[in-house]
Design an enzyme around this catalytic site. Structure first.
Site, PDB file in Angstrom:
ATOM      1  CG  HIS A   1      -1.801   1.116   1.401  1.00 55.49           C
ATOM      2  ND1 HIS A   1      -2.440   1.390   2.587  1.00 55.49           N
ATOM      3  CD2 HIS A   1      -2.181   2.096   0.553  1.00 55.49           C
ATOM      4  CE1 HIS A   1      -3.164   2.478   2.462  1.00 55.49           C
ATOM      5  NE2 HIS A   1      -3.027   2.932   1.233  1.00 55.49           N
TER       6      HIS A   1
ATOM      7  CD  GLU B   1      -2.404   2.573  -4.146  1.00 57.30           C
ATOM      8  OE1 GLU B   1      -2.895   1.667  -3.439  1.00 57.30           O
ATOM      9  OE2 GLU B   1      -2.914   3.699  -4.244  1.00 57.30           O
ATOM     10  CG  HIS B   2      -0.052   6.149  -0.721  1.00 59.16           C
ATOM     11  ND1 HIS B   2      -0.650   7.269  -0.217  1.00 59.16           N
ATOM     12  CD2 HIS B   2      -0.953   5.153  -0.589  1.00 59.16           C
ATOM     13  CE1 HIS B   2      -1.867   6.972   0.207  1.00 59.16           C
ATOM     14  NE2 HIS B   2      -2.079   5.684  -0.002  1.00 59.16           N
TER      15      HIS B   2
ATOM     16  CD  GLU C   1      -5.137   5.398   2.941  1.00 62.45           C
ATOM     17  OE1 GLU C   1      -4.080   5.915   2.546  1.00 62.45           O
ATOM     18  OE2 GLU C   1      -5.774   4.555   2.284  1.00 62.45           O
TER      19      GLU C   1
HETATM   20 ZN   LIG Z   1      -3.901   4.757   0.616  1.00 59.63          ZN
END
Ligand SMILES: [Zn+2]
Length: 972
Positions: free
Chosen positions: A74, A77-78, A175
């Site tokens: 994750h 991905e950022h 997040e």
């Molecule tokens: Zn995210």
């Protein structure tokens, strides 16, 4: 939307295209396309779906199988999206949005893969975006500062003062802290962990806040190098595209720079359980009376088995598909909980599938009861057998889902990608994700020979020891314990820090801050120009005919064999006391009984012969006049063409002979009230915008009665004041009024299915009342505030401006885009700390609005709104203007699909928004200048044209009186 301008010559199996080999070519007759599967020498797979669709799509997907819960996939991905070799800007994706006419751009991390998809209708744009996506995924900069910004980092409370307390920060870190506070996300993570405890699904692929700090920068880079490699890549392209050119681009930009590599990302089988288990998890919540869930879940076979996929999809719908289904009804009627538990149904997002059913809205201690109820109900279903008609209905729903070509949800090209990825990523046959005719025939044969689903329930559920009863409960103390654990983690990690370490943290924080405020030059990114905006609008062909008072449009479209029917009724003069009744009528009419059948019988009939029906209310005007309004009530439905007549019958009964009972209506209105109440804190900006628009616009005033806080208030009075009998009497009057109205019918289907007889519906309209025009009222009383339980505020200002055909309308549309991206985002979000700030222009209603979302401020935000005019005097560049015009033009060319293209055109033409009128608008739009923006602001966005509204947790007047704004305050 389709075009037949160019069709590319497709390769055949065995062909070599550069270093690619064509492995297979398959026909996809239902979607009128072809699937071409290729493999590159380096191992990359490529699936191309050639189809006559001008919304071109692309996606590159990497299996990413985490071995821990640090959130590496994750966070990667950022960070991948924060600058690449050729495009070293801080946020190339975000910077591309206004330079493109894309219809979709995003990136997503699932539990075992990561994907980067986009779509666009412009070919040049496709290759621009392709270049940006390839460079981002294969050659990202992966800067240390980006890792710290979006992953995790230490920071002092005052970043430059090592004497203040240490904090853990990071975009993903925060997040996931937020995500793990929501019951749905906790349930999802626990589900994978409970059913597959020995596999990658036991880890939190998004990242557990307590483990994210264990991820190192080197670990992130190594994960990228191993996984984002051609040998582990699944490419996808879709549409009317030159496949050879795409492959050349990928070869030149990516493949030519890599050598071979092997990586094992395979997921083994989960060892089966010997006995059922129970797993209890908690989330931070206080609603111990209604905040719990219990779900009974089973592991099934591999999702790469197409027979299993088909049979479980159908069985899941048989058991849970509608309120009358045999597993759902006993669960709901038990009164234990209020709705099905999250994740109920067949789940194909793990390598081995799962089925689950349960309840939410529970108090504590209900696990045994829910478990027993689910198991007993399944036993009874096996014992009594399943009604073959239910199986037929569900097969029919499955057929609709396979055939429908629609852009609702994701663009169709990307829906196809997700269907194909399911089996493909686990080594299964991608074709089976798109075409199940052989499996469907086998199932039909088996059904003729005897029971299929009852033995499946017995074998795969009741006799299957690989079962988990998942219990989710709110824990009022969890939030405090999590905070305490975070403090301890920080202490532990920082116990040995030297003064040098602390100095380094300060230095790194300052470097990150400097980087964040640095203006970066998006000029390195490719862009479209105004010449790329098509000057015309599509002229979708259709025929019209009159039938008594009715007008009928018939639209030929490649719908995959589905038939869509809309019946829009223009209402006669509506007495004022019925205005608030209309939206409730539209909500109830498709969920009640009709023509002698009760609501359960109607629900079964809708499931058996249609793909769904709905009703809605609307208000519209003329392109040249803001005050002449029309109210409409629209019934819509879809069905397989062979059920066209049955669809006509269902709509006729709902229009002509609805039957409401007090009991059912009470149930429905309570559900609706709960839904609307819950939506206020999430969509407070939309409510504030409607309330502001109601003060300046007659159409806005009607909308406020249809779907604003006024509508909520009205509904609450009916439910709490027990005014159901009065409402039932008004429903009768609405029905009579409806049948006096003027119907406009629009039928969308393939050419051969267009002859459907619609007279059963048109005959129902026998009256001759003229179409009514409601009084152009507005909401009096000045600025309006509504108080609710919210720590943040939602603000709106609305201005009455000009009708659609007025020369200033296009400039107002451009102004709204410019203010949103260049001004409000910075002032309200970045500086003000609100989650969002926006500007919008509703060209048809002539309402211009400014708003903020989850905003900590009150008075400051109105000052920002007022200073918008000064912003226009700052030096603005041609690039900013061009980007605003491109963004505005996107709203004039919405992405359509066979189900929507024709009806938009037909109803648009009927209301006067003809292609000529729309093209004149576009021509003006493309010529808007910066001076126009200043002029329309000075002319139309003036204090006497403004309406103010806010939804907040506190009385605004002590703060806003100084601004000369005094709000009328009511509590919601
Ligand atoms: Zn995210």
């Amino acid at each position: 939307m389709t075009t037949t301008e160019r069709l590319f010559v497709l390769p055949t199996a065995g062909d070599r295209l550069g270093r690619y080999t064509v492995e297979r070519v398959e026909d996809l007759p239902e979607m009128q396309g072809k699937l071409i599967l290729l493999r590159h020498e380096l191992g990359a797979r490529h699936a191309h779906v050639a189809r006559d669709d001008d919304n071109l799509a692309f996606g590159v997907t990497f299996p990413t199988v985490p071995k821990d819960s640090t959130g590496v996939a994750h966070i990667l991905e950022h960070v991948v999206l924060m600058g690449s070799e050729k495009y070293p800007v801080s946020d190339p994706f975000f910077a591309m949005i206004p330079r493109s006419l894309n219809t979709f751009m995003n990136a997503m991390t699932a539990s075992d893969w990561t994907t980067y998809p986009f779509s666009t209708r412009n070919e040049k744009d496709f290759y621009n975006l392709l270049g940006v996506y390839l460079d981002a995924t294969f050659f990202p900069l992966l800067r240390y500062e980006s890792f710290r910004q979006d992953g995790h980092r230490f920071e002092f409370e005052k970043p430059d003062d090592p004497g203040t307390p240490l904090k853990l920060q990071g975009v993903v870190y925060n997040e996931m802290k937020g995500a793990m506070a929501s019951p749905g996300a906790v349930m999802w993570r626990a589900f994978g962990q409970a059913l597959y405890p020995d596999l990658t699904y036991a880890h939190n692929s998004g990242g557990s806040p307590s483990e994210i700090p264990n991820l190192t920068y080197e670990g992130l880079r190594a994960f990228h190098a191993a996984h984002y490699h051609p040998s582990n890549a699944f490419f996808y392209t879709y549409g009317n595209l030159d496949l050879r050119r795409v492959l050349d681009e990928i070869e030149t930009h990516v493949m030519s720079r890599f050598g071979p590599q092997t990586l094992d990302v395979s997921i083994p089988d989960q060892p089966p359980f010997e006995a059922p288990r129970r797993v209890e998890v908690t989330y931070p919540g206080t609603d111990v009376e209604r905040g719990g869930q219990v779900s009974v879940a089973w592991k099934l076979g591999h999702i790469t088995d197409p027979d299993q996929n088909l049979r479980w999809s159908v069985l899941s719908d048989v058991l849970l598909g509608n309120p009358a289904a045999p597993l759902i009804r006993p669960l709901i009627e038990s009164g234990l909980g209020s709705a099905l538990a999250d994740l109920s149904g067949y789940r194909d997002s793990f390598r081995e599938g799962a089925f689950a059913a349960g309840l939410k809205g529970l108090s504590a201690g209900k696990a045994d009861e829910v478990e027993a109820l689910v198991l007993d109900t399944l036993r009874a279903i096996v014992r009594d057998g399943i009604d073959p008609e239910l199986i037929e209905s569900s097969l029919h729903q499955f057929e609709i889902s396979q055939r429908e070509v629609s852009n609702s949800g994701y663009p169709y090209g990307l829906q196809v990608m997700f269907r194909l990825l399911g089996p493909w990523l686990y080594g299964g046959d991608p074709v089976s994700g798109l075409r199940l005719d052989a499996e469907l025939n086998r199932l039909r044969e088996d059904l003729k020979a005897g029971q299929v689903f009852e033995p499946m329930i017995q074998r795969e559920l009741l006799d299957n020891p690989h079962r988990v009863t998942l219990v989710l409960a709110p824990d009022p103390e969890l939030a405090a314990r999590t905070e305490q654990a975070e403090r301890e983690l920080i202490e532990r990690l920082s116990a040995d820090f030297t003064d040098e370490d602390r100095a380094r943290i300060v230095q790194e924080s300052l470097r990150l801050q400097a980087l964040q405020t640095q203006e970066n030059d998006p000029a390195v990114l490719p862009t479209l120009t105004l010449a790329d905006v098509p000057p015309t609008v599509p002229r979708v062909p259709y025929t019209t005919e009159e039938a008594g008072r009715a007008r009928i449009g018939r639209v030929p479209q490649p719908t995959g064999g589905l038939t869509y029917l809309d019946v829009q009724v223009r209402l006669p003069e509506v007495p004022e006391d019925l205005l608030d009744t209309l939206p409730l009528y539209a909500y109830a009419v498709t969920r009640s009984g009709a023509a002698g059948q009760d609501y359960l019988a109607i629900a079964r009939r809708i499931e058996a012969v249609t793909g769904g029906v709905s009703a809605s209310v609307g208000v519209g005007g003329r392109p040249d006049d803001l005050d002449t309004l029309r109210l409409t009530l629209t019934f819509s439905g879809k069905a397989l063409a062979r059920n066209g007549e049955a669809l006509v019958g269902v709509l006729r009964d709902l229009i002509q002979a609805p039957e409401f009972t007090r009991e059912r209506l009470e149930q429905l209105l309570k559900q609706r009230l709960a839904g609307l109440k819950a939506s206020v804190v999430n969509a407070g900006n939309a409510y504030a915008e409607r309330l502001a628009a109601a003060q300046v616009s007659p159409a806005g005033w009607v909308e406020e009665h249809f779907s604003g806080l006024t509508a909520l208030d009205h509904l609450r009075r009916i439910v709490e004041g027990d005014e159901l009998d009065e409402l039932l009497a008004r429903f009768q009057r609405v029905r009579d009024l409806l049948l006096q109205g003027q119907p406009l019918l629009c039928l969308t289907a393939t050419e051969e299915d267009l002859k459907l007889d619609l007279t059963p519906i048109t005959r129902a309209f026998s009256g001759d009342a003229p179409v009514g025009h409601p009084h152009p009222g507005t909401l009096a009383g000045g600025p309006q505030a509504r108080l609710t339980d919210s720590p943040v505020a939602f603000h709106a200002v609305a201005y009455r401006t000009v009708p659609y055909t007025h020369p200033d309308s296009p400039a107002l549309l451009v102004l709204s885009r410019l203010l949103r991206s260049e001004y409000l985002l910075k002032e309200i979000r970045e500086k003000g700390g609100a989650y969002g700030g926006g500007a919008a222009f509703d060209a048809r209603a002539g309402v211009f609005s400014l708003s903020s979302y989850r905003d900590p401020h009150i008075a400051r935000t109105y000052e920002v709104f007022r200073a918008a005019r000064q912003f226009l005097d700052t030096p603005l560049t041609e690039r900013e203007l061009t980007e605003a015009i491109l963004a505005a033009s996107k709203t004039l060319d919405p992405l359509t699909s066979p189900d929507t293209a024709g009806r938009l055109r037909f109803y648009g033409d009927q209301a006067g928004y003809t292609p000529e009128v729309q093209e004149a608008y576009k021509a003006r739009l493309l010529k808007v200048t910066l001076d126009d923006l200043k002029r329309v602001t000075d002319t139309w966005l003036t204090p006497e044209r403004a309406g103010y509204a806010l939804v907040a947790g506190r009385d605004p007047n002590p703060e806003t009186d100084a601004l000369g704004l005094h709000f009328e305050v009511q509590t919601i």
